[in-house]
Design an enzyme around this catalytic site. Structure first.
Site, PDB file in Angstrom:
ATOM      1  N   ASN A  79      23.897 -33.749 -33.194  1.00  0.00           N
ATOM      2  CA  ASN A  79      23.891 -34.230 -31.924  1.00  0.00           C
ATOM      3  C   ASN A  79      23.992 -33.193 -30.974  1.00  0.00           C
ATOM      4  O   ASN A  79      25.160 -32.652 -30.907  1.00  0.00           O
ATOM      5  CB  ASN A  79      24.711 -35.577 -31.594  1.00  0.00           C
ATOM      6  CG  ASN A  79      24.434 -36.166 -30.317  1.00  0.00           C
ATOM      7  OD1 ASN A  79      23.816 -35.952 -29.285  1.00  0.00           O
ATOM      8  ND2 ASN A  79      25.217 -37.380 -30.087  1.00  0.00           N
TER       9      ASN A  79
ATOM     10  N   HIS B 277      16.314 -39.459 -28.629  1.00  0.00           N
ATOM     11  CA  HIS B 277      17.628 -38.729 -28.563  1.00  0.00           C
ATOM     12  C   HIS B 277      18.162 -38.782 -29.800  1.00  0.00           C
ATOM     13  O   HIS B 277      18.309 -39.604 -30.545  1.00  0.00           O
ATOM     14  CB  HIS B 277      18.484 -39.279 -27.414  1.00  0.00           C
ATOM     15  CG  HIS B 277      19.672 -38.934 -27.518  1.00  0.00           C
ATOM     16  ND1 HIS B 277      20.084 -37.357 -27.508  1.00  0.00           N
ATOM     17  CD2 HIS B 277      20.983 -39.357 -27.843  1.00  0.00           C
ATOM     18  CE1 HIS B 277      21.484 -37.210 -27.690  1.00  0.00           C
ATOM     19  NE2 HIS B 277      22.047 -38.387 -27.966  1.00  0.00           N
TER      20      HIS B 277
ATOM     21  N   CYS C 292      23.893 -37.523 -22.705  1.00  0.00           N
ATOM     22  CA  CYS C 292      22.638 -37.704 -23.550  1.00  0.00           C
ATOM     23  C   CYS C 292      21.337 -37.877 -22.856  1.00  0.00           C
ATOM     24  O   CYS C 292      20.212 -37.534 -23.412  1.00  0.00           O
ATOM     25  CB  CYS C 292      22.904 -38.648 -24.893  1.00  0.00           C
ATOM     26  SG  CYS C 292      24.314 -38.220 -25.585  1.00  0.00           S
TER      27      CYS C 292
END
Ligand code: UT7
Length: 351
Positions: free
Chosen positions: A308, A278, A112
Site C-alpha cells: 500500500n 486504490h 489514500c
C-alpha cells in the site's frame, strides 16, 4: 474543454523488501501476508530519501512524457501523508527540485484518496480557465514509520546482525500494519484539451465520524510536546487501524462511488474497460470487483510488488497500465479510492 492526462511517470526507491525478509524481524510469514493482503514485496526509500525526492523522479518523467518542460507547468498539486517536513509542504520543495517557475503549489492531505481529490481539484482549476497545465503528484515514504531501532536496517543491507528475541517480540506488536506499507511515487500531467476524452464526473465523499478507524495518535499538536520519547516508546508514532472496519467500508463504499459516477456519465458499469482501485489489499480489490460484477481483467493490480503506497497507488497503477498497453484510446476508465478520513470517491475517465 476536458481535463486530459497527457503524461505519467513513477518514482520507485531501490530497496526491495520481501515478505521473507520481514519474517526475519517479527512473527509473520510470507503465507500470512500473501493470503491476507496479496502483497509479496514492497520498496523502501534510501535513508534521507523523502517523498519530495520520489515525487521529483516521477514528475520529471511525467513532464517529459507529456512532451513538456518543467517551465510549462502552471500549478502543482502534491498529495502525501508523509511529507518531508511538517512545514513547509512538499510543493515548494518540488518546485526547487524541478526548477519550476513561480507558480502556486498545493499540498493535499486526503491520504489514500489524495490522488482522487487531486483529480477533482485539477479538473476545477482547468475548467476555471485560470490554469492550463497541472502537475498532480502522489508520493509516500512510509518506511520511517517503522521501528528502525529494532533491526530494520538489516532489511536494506545497512546492518548485518541477528535480531534478538526481545526485538522480535516488539516488532511483532505492529506486524498488522508494518507489513502492508511501502514507498513510491506517481505523477501525471493534466492539460485542458478540446474533444471527447478526459475526466468525466467525479464524486468525492468524507465521513469524519470514521476518523478514528485509521489515524495516528503521536506527533500531534494536541499534545505537549507534540512528539516525545514516551510517544515513540508507546508506539504512538505508528498509525493505528481497525483493519476490519476499513475493509468493510472499502468493499461497500468504493463500488457505490463507481456506480455513482457511471450513472452520471451515462455509462453502464459493465461498459467500463478498466477500474483502477486504490491498492490497499488484494482481497479488497477482489471484493470491489465482485460487487461491481466485473471480470478480473477489468481490475488490474500491482499491490503484489509495492504494497500500500497511499497517495501513490493510483498514479503508479495508471502509469504501469499505460506502459503495458492496457490503456488504449477510446476506453472508459474509473478511478476509486478509500482511506483515512474517511475520504473516498470515484472519477470517470474517457481515454
Ligand atoms: O489504504 C487504506 C487503509 N488500509 C486498508 O484498507 C486495510 C484494510 N484492512 C485489511 O487489509 C485487513 O483487515 C488486514 C490485512 C489489515 C488484516 O487482515 P484480517 O484478516 O482482518 O486479520 P486480523 O486483523 O483479523 O488478524 C488475524 C490474525 C490475528 O491473530 P489472532 O488474534 O487471530 O490470533 C493477528 O494477530 O492474524 C494476526 N496477524 C498477523 N499474523 C502474521 C496480524 N498481522 C499479522 C502478520 N503476520 N503480519
Amino acid at each position: 474543454m476536458r481535463s486530459v492526462i497527457t503524461g505519467s511517470g513513477i518514482g520507485l526507491p531501490p530497496n526491495v523488501v520481501t515478505n521473507e525478509a520481514l519474517a526475519t524481524l517479527m512473527d509473520t510469514s510470507d503465507e500470512w501476508i500473501r493470503v491476507r493482503s496479496g502483497i509479496q514485496e514492497r520498496r523502501y526509500a534510501e535513508p534521507g530519501q523523502g517523498s519530495t525526492d520520489l515525487g521529483a523522479i516521477a514528475s520529471r518523467l511525467a513532464i517529459a512524457d507529456a512532451g513538456l518542460n518543467p517551465a510549462d507547468i502552471d500549478v502543482v498539486l502534491f498529495a502525501t501523508m508523509t511529507p518531508d517536513h511538517v512545514l513547509p509542504g512538499n510543493g515548494p520543495l518540488l518546485q526547487v527540485a524541478l526548477g519550476l517557475r513561480d507558480i502556486p503549489t498545493f499540498d493535499l492531505r486526503q491520504q489514500c484518496s489524495g490522488f482522487l481529490y487531486g483529480l477533482e481539484l485539477a479538473d476545477l482549476l482547468i475548467q476555471s480557465g485560470r490554469y492550463r497545465r497541472v502537475l498532480l503528484v502522489g508520493a509516500e515514504v512510509h518506511s520511517p514509520f517503522m521501528p528502525w531501532h529494532l533491526g530494520w536496517d538489516t532489511l536494506i543491507g545497512r546492518e548485518t546482525r541477528t535480531i534478538t528475541e526481545a526485538e522480535r517480540a516488539e516488532n511483532t506488536l505492529s506486524r498488522d500494519r508494518t507489513v502492508l506499507f511501502g514507498d513510491a511515487a506517481g505523477a501525471v500531467v493534466i492539460e485542458g484539451r478540446e474533444g471527447a476524452s478526459g475526466l468525466g464526473p467525479i464524486r468525492l465523499h468524507t465521513d469524519g465520524s470514521g476518523a478514528g478507524v485509521l489515524t495516528m495518535h503521536g506527533a500531534s499538536f494536541k499534545r505537549r510536546p507534540f512528539v516525545s520519547h514516551a510517544q515513540i516508546e508507546a508506539g504512538d508514532t505508528l498509525p493505528v487501524m481497525s483493519g476490519k472496519e476499513v475493509f468493510r467500508s472499502a468493499v461497500t463504499l468504493m463500488p457505490q462511488a463507481v456506480r455513482e459516477v457511471c450513472e452520471i456519465a451515462g455509462v453502464a458499469v459493465e461498459a467500463l474497460d478498466l477500474v483502477l482501485i486504490h491498492q490497499a489489499n488484494l482481497r479488497i480489490i477482489e471484493g470491489v470487483q465482485k460487487a461491481l460484477g466485473l471480470r478480473a481483467e477489468q481490475v488490474p493490480h500491482n499491490i503484489e510488488r509495492y504494497g500500500n503506497t497511499t497517495a501513490a497507488t493510483l498514479p503508479l497503477l495508471f502509469h504501469e497500465c499505460r506502459a503495458q498497453g492496457l490503456i488504449r484510446p477510446g476506453m472508459n476508465l474509473a478511478f476509486t479510492a478509500l482511506g483515512s478520513g474517511l475520504h473516498w470517491g470515484a472519477a470517470f475517465y474517457r481515454t
